[in-house]
Scaffold this active site. Structure first.
Site, PDB file in Angstrom:
ATOM      1  N   VAL A  44       0.833  -1.210   0.000  1.00 34.58           N
ATOM      2  CA  VAL A  44       0.000   0.000   0.000  1.00 34.58           C
ATOM      3  C   VAL A  44       0.869   1.263   0.000  1.00 34.58           C
ATOM      4  O   VAL A  44       0.600   2.214  -0.750  1.00 34.58           O
ATOM      5  CB  VAL A  44      -0.963   0.000   1.215  1.00 34.58           C
ATOM      6  N   GLY A  71     -11.100  -2.035   0.686  1.00 31.72           N
ATOM      7  CA  GLY A  71     -10.067  -1.517  -0.226  1.00 31.72           C
ATOM      8  C   GLY A  71     -10.471  -0.289  -1.013  1.00 31.72           C
ATOM      9  O   GLY A  71     -10.631   0.795  -0.463  1.00 31.72           O
ATOM     10  N   ASP A  75     -10.405 -10.643   9.846  1.00 27.36           N
ATOM     11  CA  ASP A  75     -10.155  -9.429   9.059  1.00 27.36           C
ATOM     12  C   ASP A  75     -11.484  -8.792   8.620  1.00 27.36           C
ATOM     13  O   ASP A  75     -11.699  -7.587   8.779  1.00 27.36           O
ATOM     14  CB  ASP A  75      -9.304  -9.825   7.833  1.00 27.36           C
ATOM     15  N   LYS A  92     -13.569  -5.161   9.774  1.00 27.29           N
ATOM     16  CA  LYS A  92     -14.167  -4.187   8.839  1.00 27.29           C
ATOM     17  C   LYS A  92     -15.637  -3.954   9.187  1.00 27.29           C
ATOM     18  O   LYS A  92     -16.116  -2.821   9.183  1.00 27.29           O
ATOM     19  CB  LYS A  92     -14.013  -4.710   7.406  1.00 27.29           C
TER      20      LYS A  92
HETATM   21  P1  NAP Z   1       3.129  -4.990   3.702  1.00 20.46           P
HETATM   22  O1  NAP Z   1       3.249  -5.091   2.230  1.00 20.46           O
HETATM   23  O2  NAP Z   1       3.448  -6.142   4.552  1.00 20.46           O
HETATM   24  O3  NAP Z   1       4.021  -3.733   4.149  1.00 20.46           O
HETATM   25  C1  NAP Z   1       4.201  -3.390   5.486  1.00 20.46           C
HETATM   26  C2  NAP Z   1       5.238  -2.302   5.545  1.00 20.46           C
HETATM   27  O4  NAP Z   1       5.388  -1.898   6.902  1.00 20.46           O
HETATM   28  C3  NAP Z   1       6.615  -2.765   5.061  1.00 20.46           C
HETATM   29  O5  NAP Z   1       7.212  -1.763   4.264  1.00 20.46           O
HETATM   30  C4  NAP Z   1       7.420  -2.934   6.364  1.00 20.46           C
HETATM   31  O6  NAP Z   1       8.797  -2.650   6.222  1.00 20.46           O
HETATM   32  C5  NAP Z   1       6.773  -1.867   7.225  1.00 20.46           C
HETATM   33  N1  NAP Z   1       6.926  -2.155   8.634  1.00 20.46           N
HETATM   34  C6  NAP Z   1       6.484  -3.232   9.306  1.00 20.46           C
HETATM   35  N2  NAP Z   1       6.859  -3.151  10.604  1.00 20.46           N
HETATM   36  C7  NAP Z   1       7.551  -1.981  10.719  1.00 20.46           C
HETATM   37  C8  NAP Z   1       8.211  -1.334  11.763  1.00 20.46           C
HETATM   38  N3  NAP Z   1       8.271  -1.892  12.977  1.00 20.46           N
HETATM   39  N4  NAP Z   1       8.808  -0.154  11.522  1.00 20.46           N
HETATM   40  C9  NAP Z   1       8.766   0.404  10.313  1.00 20.46           C
HETATM   41  N5  NAP Z   1       8.154  -0.173   9.267  1.00 20.46           N
HETATM   42  C10 NAP Z   1       7.563  -1.345   9.471  1.00 20.46           C
HETATM   43  O7  NAP Z   1       1.645  -4.524   4.120  1.00 20.46           O
HETATM   44  P2  NAP Z   1       0.528  -3.881   3.198  1.00 20.46           P
HETATM   45  O8  NAP Z   1      -0.150  -4.968   2.446  1.00 20.46           O
HETATM   46  O9  NAP Z   1       1.075  -2.728   2.461  1.00 20.46           O
HETATM   47  O10 NAP Z   1      -0.534  -3.413   4.314  1.00 20.46           O
HETATM   48  C11 NAP Z   1      -0.354  -2.227   5.050  1.00 20.46           C
HETATM   49  C12 NAP Z   1      -1.645  -1.925   5.797  1.00 20.46           C
HETATM   50  O11 NAP Z   1      -2.703  -1.776   4.872  1.00 20.46           O
HETATM   51  C13 NAP Z   1      -2.097  -3.023   6.776  1.00 20.46           C
HETATM   52  O12 NAP Z   1      -2.739  -2.436   7.876  1.00 20.46           O
HETATM   53  C14 NAP Z   1      -3.114  -3.798   5.949  1.00 20.46           C
HETATM   54  O13 NAP Z   1      -4.057  -4.502   6.745  1.00 20.46           O
HETATM   55  C15 NAP Z   1      -3.766  -2.675   5.193  1.00 20.46           C
HETATM   56  N6  NAP Z   1      -4.426  -3.073   3.955  1.00 20.46           N
HETATM   57  C16 NAP Z   1      -3.735  -3.748   3.016  1.00 20.46           C
HETATM   58  C17 NAP Z   1      -4.369  -4.108   1.834  1.00 20.46           C
HETATM   59  C18 NAP Z   1      -3.636  -4.817   0.731  1.00 20.46           C
HETATM   60  O14 NAP Z   1      -4.254  -5.114  -0.290  1.00 20.46           O
HETATM   61  N7  NAP Z   1      -2.346  -5.097   0.870  1.00 20.46           N
HETATM   62  C19 NAP Z   1      -5.728  -3.783   1.653  1.00 20.46           C
HETATM   63  C20 NAP Z   1      -6.397  -3.080   2.652  1.00 20.46           C
HETATM   64  C21 NAP Z   1      -5.737  -2.721   3.798  1.00 20.46           C
HETATM   65  P3  NAP Z   1       9.788  -3.525   5.272  1.00 20.46           P
HETATM   66  O15 NAP Z   1       9.256  -3.376   3.885  1.00 20.46           O
HETATM   67  O16 NAP Z   1      11.109  -2.915   5.428  1.00 20.46           O
HETATM   68  O17 NAP Z   1       9.690  -4.933   5.788  1.00 20.46           O
HETATM   69  N1  HSE Z   2      -6.788  -9.900   3.349  1.00 20.35           N
HETATM   70  C1  HSE Z   2      -7.711  -8.928   2.883  1.00 20.35           C
HETATM   71  C2  HSE Z   2      -8.648  -9.578   1.870  1.00 20.35           C
HETATM   72  C3  HSE Z   2      -6.943  -7.762   2.279  1.00 20.35           C
HETATM   73  O1  HSE Z   2      -8.402 -10.714   1.435  1.00 20.35           O
HETATM   74  O2  HSE Z   2      -9.641  -8.981   1.496  1.00 20.35           O
HETATM   75  C4  HSE Z   2      -7.725  -6.489   2.258  1.00 20.35           C
HETATM   76  O3  HSE Z   2      -8.071  -6.047   3.515  1.00 20.35           O
END
Ligand code: NAP
Ligand code: HSE
Length: 428
Positions: free
Chosen positions: A15, A136, A203, A207
């Site tokens: 994200v 999302g 999850d 929501k």
């Molecule tokens: P992700 O790809 O796992 O990325 C997490 C990021 O946070 C990484 O860059 C990681 O660093 C960083 N991080 C983790 N722990 C940290 C710490 N202690 N200090 C500093 N940085 C730290 O996660 P994501 O999918 O982007 O999701 C981020 C958020 O959005 C979550 O709350 C998730 O539930 C929400 N979300 C995600 C989606 C989706 O489709 N992915 C959809 C809706 C909501 P490194 O890269 O260096 O490891």
């Molecule tokens: N794990 C979640 C899903 C990502 O499958 O919909 C978005 O929140």
């Protein structure tokens, strides 16, 4: 020149990088639309040396997200790390304590600590925005807090976990079982770091708790969401539901009942021809019902880099324009503590039984239901499998307590080969 809105972004994963790409690609468009430049001041992640496919050289690097959140040159702290404790919570609290606005995609953090954080924000004169946290790319938070603000909301429901919907629809399309499709999701990178958050319904439950708060003016109450995952849905259930004109969805429903606020995220049967029944793959759908609007259906991508970052930048644009809406649509201190409904509204049930193939078995089953006051609407027996007789029952509507009594009666019959599978059939 108008002052830029200065962002500090913690989390440079799917994200976070999606957000940076939009800001870099559309800087001029965003400024034209909001009336001021949107500038990234500083970023933070765990690994400073990782190649993330975008240039970060013009942004300051902070190793500690809490330090990032407190920086004097940051107006908005953008939390995209995830997790409901640790750095996400600490840095969000630090940002609010420093008078910053917060934008987050973190449903777990807000479902669990949302009330406290919302009160902190209001005391500090800050806002917390979280469009990306629910469904999302679908602008459901904005719809509820703004476009539908004049409605008394009667029900909010939806499919809000793309991974579960992907598994369930692929089970039907391919005839592969749950375990094979779980493995496919792992290979495709669809699963959360803790997959139980997805398949256990947690999850999606987070929501739903956030939507219920906005819809009904109540404090977010994730602990009151009745949760059931999709792990025990068998191919037989998918096929037999289809045979009766239904599809199985991990469906969230929040509604007020005479007995309190009902919130549940459970596998349900929905008519195959309904909008929810036709939802395929990882797509999400949220249905809102209100006294003036009747019904609004929103459908779109529930996850992924572009859709989620689209929701995050939408929140940032609102802050840049000066729009300041309370976290859950009204002042946090005015939110009511809802009592959790102990029983759901009456519903029809799908009951799949595996009977021992012996004389009188069917009569005992019918009696067990009848004695509990549960009336059978439709009943089918499928071909015998060895010494087992698969039987499918669809009941007339009844309250939860009657179905619980029927299940207790069934367990005493000594004609069941395995535990019954019982799923609600949702009225749409
Ligand atoms: P992700 O790809 O796992 O990325 C997490 C990021 O946070 C990484 O860059 C990681 O660093 C960083 N991080 C983790 N722990 C940290 C710490 N202690 N200090 C500093 N940085 C730290 O996660 P994501 O999918 O982007 O999701 C981020 C958020 O959005 C979550 O709350 C998730 O539930 C929400 N979300 C995600 C989606 C989706 O489709 N992915 C959809 C809706 C909501 P490194 O890269 O260096 O490891
Ligand atoms: N794990 C979640 C899903 C990502 O499958 O919909 C978005 O929140």
């Amino acid at each position: 020149m108008t002052q830029p809105l200065r962002l500090g972004i913690a989390g440079l994963g799917t994200v976070g990088i999606g957000l940076i790409k939009i800001i870099q690609r559309h800087a001029a468009m965003l400024e034209a639309r909001t009336g001021r430049p949107i500038a990234i001041t500083a970023v933070s992640a765990r690994d400073a040396n990782k190649d993330r496919g975008v240039s970060l050289s013009s942004y300051a690097w902070e190793t500690d997200p809490v330090s990032l959140a407190k920086r004097d040159d940051v107006d908005v702290f953008v939390e995209l790390m995830g997790g409901h404790e640790g750095p996400a919570k600490n840095a969000t609290e630090a940002a609010l304590a420093s008078g910053k606005d917060v934008v987050t995609a973190n449903k777990a953090l807000l479902a669990i600590h949302g009330q406290t954080l919302a009160e902190m924000a209001e005391d500090a004169g800050s806002v917390i925005r979280f469009e990306a946290a629910v469904a999302g790319g679908i602008p459901i938070i904005k719809s509820l807090t703004e476009g539908l603000a004049g409605n008394e909301i009667t029900r909010v429901m939806g499919v809000m976990n793309g991974t579960c919907n992907y598994i369930l629809t692929r089970m039907e399309a391919t005839g592969q079982g749950y375990n094979a499709l779980f493995d496919e999701c792992a290979e495709l990178g669809y699963l959360e770091a803790d997959p139980n958050l997805d398949v256990g319904g947690i999850d999606a439950g987070h929501k739903l708790a956030l939507l219920a708060s906005i819809a009904f003016g109540t404090k977010p109450a994730f602990d009151d969401v009745k949760l059931q995952g999709i792990q025990n849905i068998a191919l037989k259930d998918i096929a037999q539901a289809a045979d009766m004109g239904y599809r199985i969805k991990l469906l969230g429903v929040a509604q007020r009942t005479a007995g309190g606020l009902e919130q549940r995220m459970t596998p349900c049967l929905v008519p195959a021809s309904s909008p929810l029944g036709q939802l395929e793959g990882g797509t999400n759908m949220v249905v809102v019902e209100g006294d003036a609007i009747e019904q609004v259906v929103l459908r779109g991508p529930g996850a992924g880099e572009g859709p989620t970052a689209s929701a995050v930048i939408g929140d940032i644009c609102d802050i840049a324009r000066g729009l300041r809406i309370a976290t859950f649509g009204q002042p946090a201190k005015n939110l009511e503590t809802a009592s959790a409904a102990q029983a759901s509204l009456p519903t029809a049930y799908y009951v799949r039984l595996t009977l021992l193939d012996k004389p009188g078995a069917m009569a005992k089953i019918a009696a067990a239901l009848g004695e509990a006051g549960v009336s059978i609407d439709r009943m089918r027996q499928y071909s015998h499998e060895d010494n087992a007789a698969p039987v499918l029952i669809v009941t007339h509507k009844c309250v939860t307590s009657l179905m619980d009594q029927a299940l207790s009666n069934l367990s005493q019959t000594n004609v069941l080969q395995s535990d019954p599978v019982v799923l609600r059939i949702e009225d749409l």
